[in-house]
Design an enzyme around this catalytic site. Structure first.
Site, PDB file in Angstrom:
ATOM      1  CD  GLU A  10      -9.554  -6.013  -6.535  1.00 49.82           C
ATOM      2  OE1 GLU A  10      -9.747  -5.224  -5.573  1.00 49.82           O
ATOM      3  OE2 GLU A  10     -10.465  -5.779  -7.589  1.00 49.82           O
ATOM      4  CB  ALA A  14      -6.968  -9.873   0.745  1.00 45.14           C
ATOM      5  CE  LYS A  45      -5.565  -2.887   4.161  1.00 46.03           C
ATOM      6  NZ  LYS A  45      -5.880  -3.789   5.212  1.00 46.03           N
ATOM      7  CG  LEU A  94     -12.787  -9.451  -0.078  1.00 46.59           C
ATOM      8  CD1 LEU A  94     -13.540  -8.397   1.179  1.00 46.59           C
ATOM      9  CD2 LEU A  94     -13.680 -10.786  -0.244  1.00 46.59           C
ATOM     10  CE  LYS A 121      -1.633  -2.072   3.469  1.00 41.29           C
ATOM     11  NZ  LYS A 121      -1.803  -3.529   3.327  1.00 41.29           N
ATOM     12  N   GLY A 150      -1.843 -14.662  14.067  1.00 42.59           N
ATOM     13  CA  GLY A 150      -0.938 -13.857  12.806  1.00 42.59           C
ATOM     14  C   GLY A 150      -1.815 -12.874  11.819  1.00 42.59           C
ATOM     15  CG  ASP A 201      -2.726  -1.731   7.087  1.00 42.73           C
ATOM     16  OD1 ASP A 201      -1.920  -1.682   6.344  1.00 42.73           O
ATOM     17  OD2 ASP A 201      -3.763  -2.452   7.319  1.00 42.73           O
ATOM     18  CD  GLU A 220       1.618  -5.937   9.851  1.00 39.02           C
ATOM     19  OE1 GLU A 220       2.862  -6.425   9.992  1.00 39.02           O
ATOM     20  OE2 GLU A 220       0.824  -6.430   8.882  1.00 39.02           O
TER      21      GLU A 220
END
Ligand code: ADP
Ligand code: ASP
Ligand code: MG
Length: 832
Positions: free
Chosen positions: A626, A631, A702, A633, A599, A684, A698, A687
């Site tokens: 994409e 992810a 997006k 989608l 990103k 997991g 993050d 991060e």
């Protein structure tokens, strides 16, 4: 070196072209290079640069009676040689001898000019006697500059036929003379410096071997003296894929078969005399074309080995100044032996035909000759068919001047389907008209005729169509596959490698390169799945590509290097989490499509964002991303489809962080905040340092990517940070220990909202004018409120979906689904 050791080593012949002997400085450099050579050597010298042209021009002035111009040329000839000699010859006695020789030769030249101007007649044999002095003086000069060498006049060594102006050497007779005159010098350790280009016919007259003939002198001497290697020192790095003056991105060909080089030469690439390969064909003598300017590069080796059969197209040769002569007539089909009689007539005039064409209808036959010889060709062929022309079986013989022949050269080419088609579609795309086509019977070339002024454009287009500027270019067919280079090879990269390997082969997607911070691995023919798996395992064990058979290099150098290769539809896929903006810009400029899961490059300064898309637009490439949001989608895809079908998307709202969804849905269900965060890390989802997710950075990125896609140009959103200021700077372990201190506050918030029928969610919202990333309370029964786990939910509000938004929801994190998003982009590119 003693004479005895010199004898034991293999003999080499070195030819220095005009450009390599341009002036005193160049001669000094050539002399030094010769003196430094350790083995037996014969040197062949061309005239100093431009001198042959000057002498030919002077002869032309003389025969036309322009003695003033001829005199001026003679003066220039003399003074240039004087200057070169004074600068290059250090020994005083030797210099005096050379100067005397220059003066004697110039005086003789003046006399010849005068004679020609009186007679107003210039035969080829006279012209040869006039121009031979260019080589005679340069060879003397060079010999004097070297010192331990001896001038040898080719008039005493090279025997030729009597075709003045384009004589052919007689090999056996030259062999006898060379052994007599040159061998003894070699055995004394002396370097013979022989004049190129000239020789003597049996009748004693001086001959020349045709323009550029010193190349032929060199190969001839290598043959008769049993040399192992001929080196032609030139002003180019070697034999290139085309004449660099016409095709600027022509590339050096490292290795070429004798026959291919012969073809390149035959079709007029000036770099080699058309007949230079004849004396050495069928022998093991290697010919090297090397750069005089940069002797460190190896140049081109012309060998008897067959090289790179998978890449049949090697080079283009461009022959300007041609005329197409056509014999045409409907009655021709019935006439016996048209071709044979045509070429007998041309041959009778000693004209050299470059290409022969026969129309499929058999109602015409054509050939190309030098423009200057077209009229003679027409006259002689017309004469041969006089009878048929009178009776109307043949309409006539005509010449069309102002043409150029372009030959596409490479071994086994005519036997490879698809080459002609590729040539012609390239020309058609440029709106260029092909006048005639010939598929050589040699299987080593396809040549075509275009109008001379279109030849450079045509050459560039055909050169590009076969990717000849790239390493591995020259394939017969345009490849349809998509070549993927992976930036970063972590979990997502590996999942992608697996998915690519499992693709239907008709998709023709291949992984050709991997980059990590140490270096790269590249194979233009595709990295096998087994190799990728092996690399993945070794990388898991902590090793780096540079130590796994890869090449150590910085990412920029690695990409530049890959772009040099004939990769097809190259795509660079960024699965790193780093600031790769500059690198991707470089890739787009080098012609790569760009696919991102990373990103950061799209969420940095808006200027770098625009630059990347702009660079891709100018090179006709695409940037797809994409996998950056949701992810696998289809978020970006859905947006594009809505817009393409005429809808207007007004806003996008989304829960786009799997970690935040997990944590918030867990605490809404009554779990302590600290426990939820811990589990997100353990599983997991988050991060390793969960603050990266909790800070909203993050999610904010997006949101910005979505907003920019909608046309937003403003600054990034300041996301709501779920980490209180006092905990932001703590070491990770300390932070984790402090987590329970936050539990009460969160429990209160959750209960307050719960009482109002709401739950907390982290939502990014994007419109063409705004972007935000917030912790908000949403109704429990709304799609966002009802979601649990790591689910992503994205809703589009558009003109069509106004009252009830279009909602896409699904797993929004994890290597496999992220790789799927990337693959979707790659396949979209390969389908174009
Ligand atoms: P020399 O100095 O040995 O006589 P030339 O000048 O005859 O050398 O040949 C070198 C020239 O040939 C170059 O300057 C270049 O412009 C031209 N040339 C034409 N085709 C090619 C090719 N395919 N590769 C390299 N050079 C070429
Ligand atoms: N000097 C001659 C020419 O210019 C021969 C050569 O350069 O090879 O054609
Ligand atoms: Mg030449």
């Amino acid at each position: 070196m003693t004479a005895a050791t010199a004898r034991k080593q293999a003999l080499e012949i070195w030819k220095f072209g005009g450009a390599s002997l341009a002036d005193g400085d160049a001669i000094t450099r050539a002399a030094a290079r010769i003196a430094a050579h350790g083995g037996p050597l014969v040197v062949v010298a061309s005239a100093l640069g431009g001198m042959t042209d000057l002498l030919i021009a002077a002869a032309g002035h003389a025969v036309d009676g322009r003695m003033v111009e001829a005199e001026r040329a003679a003066e220039m000839f003399q003074s240039q040689h004087h200057a070169a000699a004074r600068s290059a010859v250090k020994d005083r006695a030797a210099l005096a001898d050379v100067i005397a020789e220059i003066d004697r030769s110039t005086t003789e030249f003046r006399e010849l000019c005068r004679a020609v101007s009186v007679l107003r007649h210039l035969e080829a044999r006279t012209r040869d006697a006039m121009v031979c002095r260019g080589e005679q003086l340069s060879a003397r000069l060079l010999a004097a500059a070297i010192g331990s060498s001896r001038f040898v006049d080719a008039l005493d060594v090279v025997r030729t036929d009597d075709d003045h102006g384009g004589a052919a050497p007689l090999i056996p007779e030259t062999g006898v003379l060379a052994k007599e005159l040159i061998k003894p010098l070699l055995s004394r350790g002396v370097v013979p410096v022989v004049t190129g280009y000239i020789g003597r016919a049996r009748d004693g007259s001086i001959t020349t071997l045709g323009r550029g003939g010193s190349d032929l002198t060199a190969t001839l001497l290598s043959r008769v003296l049993g040399a192992r290697r001929v080196v032609l020192w030139k002003d180019v790095p070697g034999i290139l894929t085309a004449d660099p003056r016409l095709v600027p991105d022509a590339r050096l060909i490292p290795e070429l078969h004798h026959q291919e080089a012969a073809e390149v030469a035959h079709y007029g690439a000036k770099v080699l005399h058309p007949r230079a390969l004849i004396p050495i064909s069928g022998t093991r003598i290697a010919l090297h074309v090397r750069s005089f300017i940069n002797p460190d590069i190896p140049g081109t080796e012309v060998t008897a080995r067959h090289v790179e059969p998978g890449f049949p197209v090697k080079a283009l040769a461009i022959l300007p100044g041609q005329a197409v002569v056509t014999v045409a007539g409907k009655g021709m089909v019935g006439v016996h032996g048209i071709a044979a009689r045509t070429f007998a007539a041309v041959d009778g005039e000693r004209l050299s035909v470059s290409t022969i064409f026969q129309g499929s209808s058999e109602s015409s036959i054509g050939f190309t000759v030098a423009e200057s010889e077209a009229d003679r060709a027409v006259a002689s062929v017309s004469k041969a068919f006089r009878h048929e022309i009178e009776t109307g079986l043949i309409d006539g013989v005509s010449a069309r001047k102002g043409m150029a022949v372009i030959a596409v050269v490479g071994e086994g080419m005519a036997g490879t389907p698809g080459i002609a088609a590729r040539v012609f579609s390239a020309l058609e795309a440029g709106g260029l008209n092909v006048v005639a086509i010939a598929q050589g019977s040699s299987e080593r070339n396809i040549s075509f005729v275009v109008v001379a002024k279109e030849a450079p454009d045509a050459a560039r287009r055909v050169h590009a169509a076969f990717q000849l500027s790239k390493i591995g270019g020259g394939r017969a067919r345009a490849a349809h596959q998509t070549d993927v280079v992976l930036l970063g090879f972590g979990r997502v990269g590996r999942a992608l490698a697996d998915q690519v390997a499992a693709l239907d082969t008709r998709r023709q997607v291949r992984m050709v390169g991997l980059l990590d911070r140490s270096g790269f691995v590249f194979d233009a023919s595709g990295l096998s799945r087994a190799r990728l798996l092996r690399l993945a395992k070794q990388k898991d064990a902590g090793r780096l590509l540079a130590d796994l058979g890869g090449t150590r290099a910085g990412a920029e150098a690695a990409l530049a290097w890959m772009a040099e290769h004939a990769v097809s539809r190259p795509v660079v896929v960024d699965v790193t989490g780093e600031e790769t903006g500059d690198l991707l810009l470089l890739a787009a400029r080098a012609g790569f499509h760009v696919v991102l899961a990373n990103k950061k490059p799209l969420a940095g300064p808006s200027e770098s964002y625009s630059k990347l898309f702009e660079a891709a637009r100018t090179t006709g490439r695409n940037v797809r991303f994409e996998a950056t949001v949701g992810a696998g989608l289809p978020i970006i895809d859905t947006f594009n489809k809505l817009e393409e079908t005429g809808d207007r998307v007004r806003r996008i709202d989304g829960c786009v962080s799997g970690t935040l969804m997990f944590v918030l849905s867990e605490i809404s269900a009554g779990r302590p905040f600290s426990a939820a965060v811990r589990e997100a890390v353990e599983r997991g989802y988050a991060e390793p340092d969960p603050r990266e997710d909790l800070s909203g950075q993050d999610a904010g990125r997006k949101g910005l990517i979505l907003a920019r896609m909608m046309g937003y140009h403003g600054p990034a959103a300041a996301p709501d940070d779920l980490v209180p200021p006092k905990l932001r700077k703590l070491p990770l372990a300390a932070f984790m220990d402090c987590l329970p201190t936050l539990d009460d506050e969160w429990r209160t918030k959750v209960e307050t909202e719960n009482a109002r029928g709401r739950v907390l969610r982290y939502v990014v919202s994007a419109t063409p004018r705004t972007v935000s990333a917030r912790l908000v309370a949403v109704p429990i029964e709304s799609p966002m409120g009802a979601a649990t786990g790591t689910r992503n939910i994205i809703s589009f509000t558009s003109d069509r979906y106004r009252n009830e938004p279009l909602v896409i929801s699904g797993p929004g994190a994890g290597p496999a689904v992220t790789a799927a998003g990337i693959l979707n982009d790659i396949c979209a590119l390969s389908a174009r």
